[in-house]
Motif scaffolding. Structure first.
Motif, PDB file in Angstrom:
ATOM      1  N   ALA A  44       0.840  -1.201   0.000  1.00 49.34           N
ATOM      2  CA  ALA A  44       0.000   0.000   0.000  1.00 49.34           C
ATOM      3  C   ALA A  44       0.873   1.248   0.000  1.00 49.34           C
ATOM      4  N   MET A  45       0.393   2.302  -0.641  1.00 46.44           N
ATOM      5  CA  MET A  45       1.086   3.592  -0.672  1.00 46.44           C
ATOM      6  C   MET A  45       0.248   4.617   0.061  1.00 46.44           C
ATOM      7  N   ASN A  46       0.931   5.505   0.764  1.00 46.29           N
ATOM      8  CA  ASN A  46       0.191   6.620   1.333  1.00 46.29           C
ATOM      9  C   ASN A  46       0.179   7.755   0.316  1.00 46.29           C
ATOM     10  N   ARG A  47      -0.497   8.847   0.644  1.00 42.15           N
ATOM     11  CA  ARG A  47      -0.654   9.950  -0.307  1.00 42.15           C
ATOM     12  C   ARG A  47       0.702  10.559  -0.681  1.00 42.15           C
ATOM     13  N   GLY A  48       1.585  10.740   0.276  1.00 39.48           N
ATOM     14  CA  GLY A  48       2.890  11.328   0.007  1.00 39.48           C
ATOM     15  C   GLY A  48       3.728  10.478  -0.936  1.00 39.48           C
ATOM     16  N   GLN A  49       3.694   9.159  -0.728  1.00 42.48           N
ATOM     17  CA  GLN A  49       4.440   8.262  -1.610  1.00 42.48           C
ATOM     18  C   GLN A  49       3.879   8.303  -3.028  1.00 42.48           C
ATOM     19  N   ALA A  50       2.565   8.345  -3.149  1.00 41.08           N
ATOM     20  CA  ALA A  50       1.944   8.395  -4.473  1.00 41.08           C
ATOM     21  C   ALA A  50       2.297   9.695  -5.185  1.00 41.08           C
ATOM     22  N   GLN A  51       2.292  10.811  -4.446  1.00 45.49           N
ATOM     23  CA  GLN A  51       2.635  12.089  -5.053  1.00 45.49           C
ATOM     24  C   GLN A  51       4.103  12.119  -5.470  1.00 45.49           C
ATOM     25  N   ALA A  52       4.991  11.539  -4.667  1.00 43.01           N
ATOM     26  CA  ALA A  52       6.413  11.480  -5.020  1.00 43.01           C
ATOM     27  C   ALA A  52       6.616  10.636  -6.274  1.00 43.01           C
ATOM     28  N   LEU A  53       5.901   9.533  -6.377  1.00 37.61           N
ATOM     29  CA  LEU A  53       6.001   8.691  -7.565  1.00 37.61           C
ATOM     30  C   LEU A  53       5.496   9.431  -8.799  1.00 37.61           C
ATOM     31  N   MET A  54       4.403  10.144  -8.661  1.00 38.30           N
ATOM     32  CA  MET A  54       3.867  10.910  -9.792  1.00 38.30           C
ATOM     33  C   MET A  54       4.847  11.998 -10.225  1.00 38.30           C
ATOM     34  N   ALA A  55       5.499  12.664  -9.264  1.00 39.40           N
ATOM     35  CA  ALA A  55       6.476  13.699  -9.599  1.00 39.40           C
ATOM     36  C   ALA A  55       7.673  13.085 -10.323  1.00 39.40           C
ATOM     37  N   GLN A  56       8.129  11.932  -9.848  1.00 39.72           N
ATOM     38  CA  GLN A  56       9.243  11.250 -10.502  1.00 39.72           C
ATOM     39  C   GLN A  56       8.885  10.872 -11.940  1.00 39.72           C
ATOM     40  N   LEU A  57       7.691  10.353 -12.140  1.00 40.84           N
ATOM     41  CA  LEU A  57       7.254   9.979 -13.484  1.00 40.84           C
ATOM     42  C   LEU A  57       7.126  11.211 -14.382  1.00 40.84           C
ATOM     43  N   ALA A  58       6.658  12.312 -13.831  1.00 45.97           N
ATOM     44  CA  ALA A  58       6.546  13.546 -14.616  1.00 45.97           C
ATOM     45  C   ALA A  58       7.930  14.042 -15.041  1.00 45.97           C
ATOM     46  N   ARG A  59       8.913  13.978 -14.121  1.00 47.03           N
ATOM     47  CA  ARG A  59      10.289  14.372 -14.473  1.00 47.03           C
ATOM     48  C   ARG A  59      10.835  13.497 -15.589  1.00 47.03           C
TER      49      ARG A  59
END
Length: 70
Positions: A44-59
């Motif tokens: 499971a991911m929390n909100r912060g982990q999901a947002q960090a993953l999305m930022a990494q994918l955007a980069r």
């Protein structure tokens, strides 16, 4: 697909009791659902982990769009 499995089990059963047991097994909830575990531990991911993953994918996406390699 469950209907086909149920029909095959019905035909193989020798009496009403066996049919009832087969039906109960077929429609029983998964064993881990009784304990409340629907996910594997640690997946499971929390909100912060999901947002960090999305930022990494955007980069990475923007780097690929520019033709950068690193």
């Amino acid at each position: 697909m469950i209907n086909a499995a149920e029909a095959a089990m019905e035909q193989a059963a020798e009496d009403d009791g066996e049919r009832a047991r087969n039906r109960a097994r077929l429609y029983a909830p998964p064993k881990n659902a009784a304990r409340g575990q629907r996910r594997h531990p640690g997946t499971a991911m929390n909100r912060g982990q999901a947002q960090a993953l999305m930022a990494q994918l955007a980069r990475q996406d923007s780097q690929l769009g520019r033709g950068a390699s690193g």
